[in-house]
Scaffold this motif. Structure first.
Motif, PDB file in Angstrom:
ATOM      1  N   ALA A   1       0.907  -1.077   0.032  1.00 20.82           N
ATOM      2  CA  ALA A   1      -0.038   0.094  -0.168  1.00 20.82           C
ATOM      3  C   ALA A   1       1.020   1.424   0.145  1.00 20.82           C
ATOM      4  CB  ALA A   1      -1.047   0.142   1.120  1.00 20.82           C
ATOM      5  N   PHE A   2       1.748   1.346   0.618  1.00 17.18           N
ATOM      6  CA  PHE A   2       2.945   2.460   0.956  1.00 17.18           C
ATOM      7  C   PHE A   2       3.537   2.561  -0.569  1.00 17.18           C
ATOM      8  CE2 PHE A   2       3.470   1.768   5.552  1.00 17.18           C
ATOM      9  CZ  PHE A   2       2.376   3.000   6.036  1.00 17.18           C
ATOM     10  N   ARG A   3       3.886   1.703  -1.130  1.00 13.86           N
ATOM     11  CA  ARG A   3       4.726   1.767  -2.376  1.00 13.86           C
ATOM     12  C   ARG A   3       3.504   2.420  -3.495  1.00 13.86           C
ATOM     13  NH1 ARG A   3       6.747  -3.607  -1.512  1.00 13.86           N
ATOM     14  NH2 ARG A   3       8.986  -3.486  -1.129  1.00 13.86           N
ATOM     15  N   ALA A   4       2.386   2.191  -3.442  1.00 21.03           N
ATOM     16  CA  ALA A   4       1.497   2.590  -4.317  1.00 21.03           C
ATOM     17  C   ALA A   4       0.932   4.126  -3.623  1.00 21.03           C
ATOM     18  CB  ALA A   4       0.164   1.730  -4.418  1.00 21.03           C
ATOM     19  N   GLY A   5       1.423   4.614  -2.878  1.00 22.84           N
ATOM     20  CA  GLY A   5       0.947   5.954  -2.184  1.00 22.84           C
ATOM     21  C   GLY A   5       0.284   5.980  -1.235  1.00 22.84           C
ATOM     22  N   GLY A   6      -0.173   4.875  -0.661  1.00 25.00           N
ATOM     23  CA  GLY A   6      -1.383   4.835   0.262  1.00 25.00           C
ATOM     24  C   GLY A   6      -0.798   5.469   1.468  1.00 25.00           C
ATOM     25  N   ALA A   7      -1.816   5.937   2.241  1.00 21.57           N
ATOM     26  CA  ALA A   7      -1.759   6.596   3.638  1.00 21.57           C
ATOM     27  C   ALA A   7      -2.431   5.720   4.682  1.00 21.57           C
ATOM     28  CB  ALA A   7      -2.063   8.156   3.597  1.00 21.57           C
ATOM     29  N   ALA A   8      -1.825   5.911   5.800  1.00 23.25           N
ATOM     30  CA  ALA A   8      -2.341   5.317   6.887  1.00 23.25           C
ATOM     31  C   ALA A   8      -1.528   5.821   8.236  1.00 23.25           C
ATOM     32  CB  ALA A   8      -2.156   3.807   6.981  1.00 23.25           C
ATOM     33  N   THR A   9      -2.368   5.769   9.592  1.00 19.58           N
ATOM     34  CA  THR A   9      -1.985   6.613  10.549  1.00 19.58           C
ATOM     35  C   THR A   9      -1.755   5.678  11.786  1.00 19.58           C
ATOM     36  OG1 THR A   9      -3.121   8.504   9.806  1.00 19.58           O
ATOM     37  CG2 THR A   9      -2.618   8.473  11.990  1.00 19.58           C
TER      38      THR A   9
ATOM     39  N   HIS B   1       1.638  -2.719  12.496  1.00 13.92           N
ATOM     40  CA  HIS B   1       2.103  -3.276  11.319  1.00 13.92           C
ATOM     41  C   HIS B   1       2.584  -2.203  10.288  1.00 13.92           C
ATOM     42  CE1 HIS B   1      -0.221  -6.484  13.039  1.00 13.92           C
ATOM     43  NE2 HIS B   1       0.373  -7.396  12.501  1.00 13.92           N
ATOM     44  N   LYS B   2       1.909  -1.122  10.096  1.00 14.63           N
ATOM     45  CA  LYS B   2       2.255   0.092   9.321  1.00 14.63           C
ATOM     46  C   LYS B   2       3.571   0.403   9.960  1.00 14.63           C
ATOM     47  CE  LYS B   2      -2.429   1.445  10.152  1.00 14.63           C
ATOM     48  NZ  LYS B   2      -3.556   2.253  10.975  1.00 14.63           N
ATOM     49  N   LEU B   3       3.820   0.612  11.027  1.00 18.59           N
ATOM     50  CA  LEU B   3       5.284   1.100  11.509  1.00 18.59           C
ATOM     51  C   LEU B   3       6.254   0.332  10.880  1.00 18.59           C
ATOM     52  CD1 LEU B   3       6.260   3.503  13.172  1.00 18.59           C
ATOM     53  CD2 LEU B   3       5.928   2.274  15.245  1.00 18.59           C
ATOM     54  N   GLU B   4       6.116  -0.867  11.072  1.00 15.79           N
ATOM     55  CA  GLU B   4       7.225  -1.950  10.541  1.00 15.79           C
ATOM     56  C   GLU B   4       7.460  -1.805   9.171  1.00 15.79           C
ATOM     57  OE1 GLU B   4       8.882  -6.650  10.622  1.00 15.79           O
ATOM     58  OE2 GLU B   4       6.994  -5.809  11.758  1.00 15.79           O
ATOM     59  N   ALA B   5       6.270  -1.645   8.372  1.00 17.71           N
ATOM     60  CA  ALA B   5       6.431  -1.425   6.946  1.00 17.71           C
ATOM     61  C   ALA B   5       7.077  -0.329   6.475  1.00 17.71           C
ATOM     62  CB  ALA B   5       5.056  -1.528   6.391  1.00 17.71           C
ATOM     63  N   ALA B   6       6.723   0.826   7.261  1.00 16.77           N
ATOM     64  CA  ALA B   6       7.355   2.105   6.974  1.00 16.77           C
ATOM     65  C   ALA B   6       8.849   1.911   7.023  1.00 16.77           C
ATOM     66  CB  ALA B   6       6.887   3.181   7.657  1.00 16.77           C
ATOM     67  N   ALA B   7       9.376   1.426   8.179  1.00 18.25           N
ATOM     68  CA  ALA B   7      10.589   1.228   8.621  1.00 18.25           C
ATOM     69  C   ALA B   7      11.257   0.419   7.609  1.00 18.25           C
ATOM     70  CB  ALA B   7      10.751   0.548   9.984  1.00 18.25           C
ATOM     71  N   ARG B   8      10.706  -0.866   7.237  1.00 21.39           N
ATOM     72  CA  ARG B   8      11.540  -1.656   6.166  1.00 21.39           C
ATOM     73  C   ARG B   8      11.593  -0.911   4.937  1.00 21.39           C
ATOM     74  NH1 ARG B   8       8.062  -7.534   6.870  1.00 21.39           N
ATOM     75  NH2 ARG B   8       8.928  -7.495   4.636  1.00 21.39           N
ATOM     76  N   LEU B   9      10.666  -0.145   4.456  1.00 18.99           N
ATOM     77  CA  LEU B   9      10.590   0.679   3.287  1.00 18.99           C
ATOM     78  C   LEU B   9      11.636   1.749   3.444  1.00 18.99           C
ATOM     79  CD1 LEU B   9       7.051   0.305   1.715  1.00 18.99           C
ATOM     80  CD2 LEU B   9       9.120  -0.787   1.025  1.00 18.99           C
ATOM     81  N   GLY B  10      11.732   2.274   4.467  1.00 18.51           N
ATOM     82  CA  GLY B  10      12.542   3.575   4.812  1.00 18.51           C
ATOM     83  C   GLY B  10      11.768   4.792   4.436  1.00 18.51           C
ATOM     84  N   VAL B  11      10.389   4.819   4.646  1.00 16.96           N
ATOM     85  CA  VAL B  11       9.510   5.834   4.014  1.00 16.96           C
ATOM     86  C   VAL B  11       8.851   6.403   5.538  1.00 16.96           C
ATOM     87  CG1 VAL B  11       9.393   4.732   2.138  1.00 16.96           C
ATOM     88  CG2 VAL B  11       7.528   4.481   3.686  1.00 16.96           C
ATOM     89  N   ALA B  12       8.145   7.469   5.352  1.00 12.39           N
ATOM     90  CA  ALA B  12       7.516   8.242   6.482  1.00 12.39           C
ATOM     91  C   ALA B  12       6.195   7.784   6.512  1.00 12.39           C
ATOM     92  CB  ALA B  12       7.457   9.695   6.160  1.00 12.39           C
ATOM     93  N   VAL B  13       5.846   7.603   7.847  1.00 12.95           N
ATOM     94  CA  VAL B  13       4.359   7.216   8.167  1.00 12.95           C
ATOM     95  C   VAL B  13       3.723   8.178   8.936  1.00 12.95           C
ATOM     96  CG1 VAL B  13       5.097   5.820  10.470  1.00 12.95           C
ATOM     97  CG2 VAL B  13       2.795   5.348   9.153  1.00 12.95           C
ATOM     98  N   THR B  14       2.505   8.519   8.716  1.00 16.54           N
ATOM     99  CA  THR B  14       1.791   9.638   9.758  1.00 16.54           C
ATOM    100  C   THR B  14       1.621   9.057  11.069  1.00 16.54           C
ATOM    101  OG1 THR B  14       0.614  10.431   7.968  1.00 16.54           O
ATOM    102  CG2 THR B  14      -0.325  11.117  10.002  1.00 16.54           C
ATOM    103  N   VAL B  15       1.872   9.767  12.319  1.00 19.74           N
ATOM    104  CA  VAL B  15       1.570   9.213  13.541  1.00 19.74           C
ATOM    105  C   VAL B  15       0.589  10.420  14.385  1.00 19.74           C
ATOM    106  CG1 VAL B  15       2.779   8.952  15.658  1.00 19.74           C
ATOM    107  CG2 VAL B  15       4.029   8.319  13.698  1.00 19.74           C
TER     108      VAL B  15
END
Length: 267
Positions: free
Chosen positions: A189-197, A228-242
């Motif tokens: 989802a993150f690779r496709a530009g999805g957003a999650a918080t 799960h969102k947090l780990e996915a963002a860390a694995r990809l090296g991208v930002a996540v909304t908190v």
């Protein structure tokens, strides 16, 4: 796990004035400094994390005590956070969050964080490195403090001549317990530009050794939903909304410092 220098990874998206939230029968609460056993984050009546001792000069700390601690967001709140980046002043969101938080005053922050997963004793572990440089090793322990959990780091920034602000995201559930398929799904989802918080309850703890002019302040986000969102963002090296609710009463920093956080994070 990503290794390398810690660079600023947090941006302030939005914030709101302090607000009263929570209920007296919430599953989560903070124990006060005068309660037996020190200062803790308590879930379902069981201490889940030991937090910094409130002496002002004691070491910064978050230490996992209960490996069975659980994610706290109910399905409706989880779904709300999964749909999009929420508006920080959304009344329906605050009503849902209030079912989780203990009654108190909170500073709402909406952040963009690029998390880095850290192992205790690893190259990026605050307790084994920056804290040891700052204050040395506790002679009673004979070793650096041990958080007893993997955690994530966000930004580290100088906020004054002798002040440094460190940001930590501490998962209620250890990353090793995450469902691999769900982490993979969020990566997609993150690779496709999805957003999650990610939802967190936070404290701002300041510590300054009695023999030093330098102070460390920890913005500690305890993750209630979004593991799960947090780990996915860390694995990809991208930002996540908190979406973080910083407890004014449970923080060791004074109220003026807590309410001044948006100014520090906006620098």
């Amino acid at each position: 796990m990503t290794e390398g220098p810690i660079r600023p990874r947090t941006e302030l998206i939005d914030h709101a004035p302090p607000v009263r939230l929570g209920t007296v029968d919430a599953p989560l609460r903070f124990s006060g400094p005068r309660e037996p056993g020190g200062r803790h984050l308590i879930v379902d009546g069981v201490p889940a994390f030991e937090l910094s001792f409130p002496c002002g000069t004691c070491a910064m700390l978050f230490r996992r005590l209960d490996a069975a601690a659980r994610a706290l967001a109910e399905a409706a709140l989880h779904d709300h956070l999964d749909e999009h980046v929420p508006a920080i002043d959304d009344p329906s969101l605050r009503d849902l969050v209030s079912t989780v938080l203990p009654a108190g005053t909170y500073l709402p922050l909406l952040l963009s964080v690029e998390p880095v997963l850290v192992a205790p004793g690893g190259d990026l572990d605050y307790f084994s490195h920056e804290q040891v440089v700052h204050r040395g090793i506790d002679p009673n322990l004979g070793a650096p403090e041990d958080p007893a959990t993997e955690y994530y780091r966000g930004s580290t920034r100088t906020t004054g001549a002798h002040e440094t602000l460190f940001e930590f995201l501490v998962p209620m559930l250890p990353p090793s317990r995450n469902d691999r398929a769900r982490v993979d799904a969020y990566e997609t989802a993150f690779r496709a530009g999805g957003a999650a918080t990610v939802l967190a309850v936070s404290v701002l703890d300041r510590t300054q050794p009695s023999d030093s002019v330098d102070a460390h302040t920890g913005l500690v986000h305890v993750v209630l939903d979004g593991h799960h969102k947090l780990e996915a963002a860390a694995r990809l090296g991208v930002a996540v909304t908190v979406l973080a609710f910083v407890s004014v009463e449970a923080s060791l920093a004074d109220e003026a410092t807590v309410t001044g956080l948006p100014g520090l994070l906006a620098r």
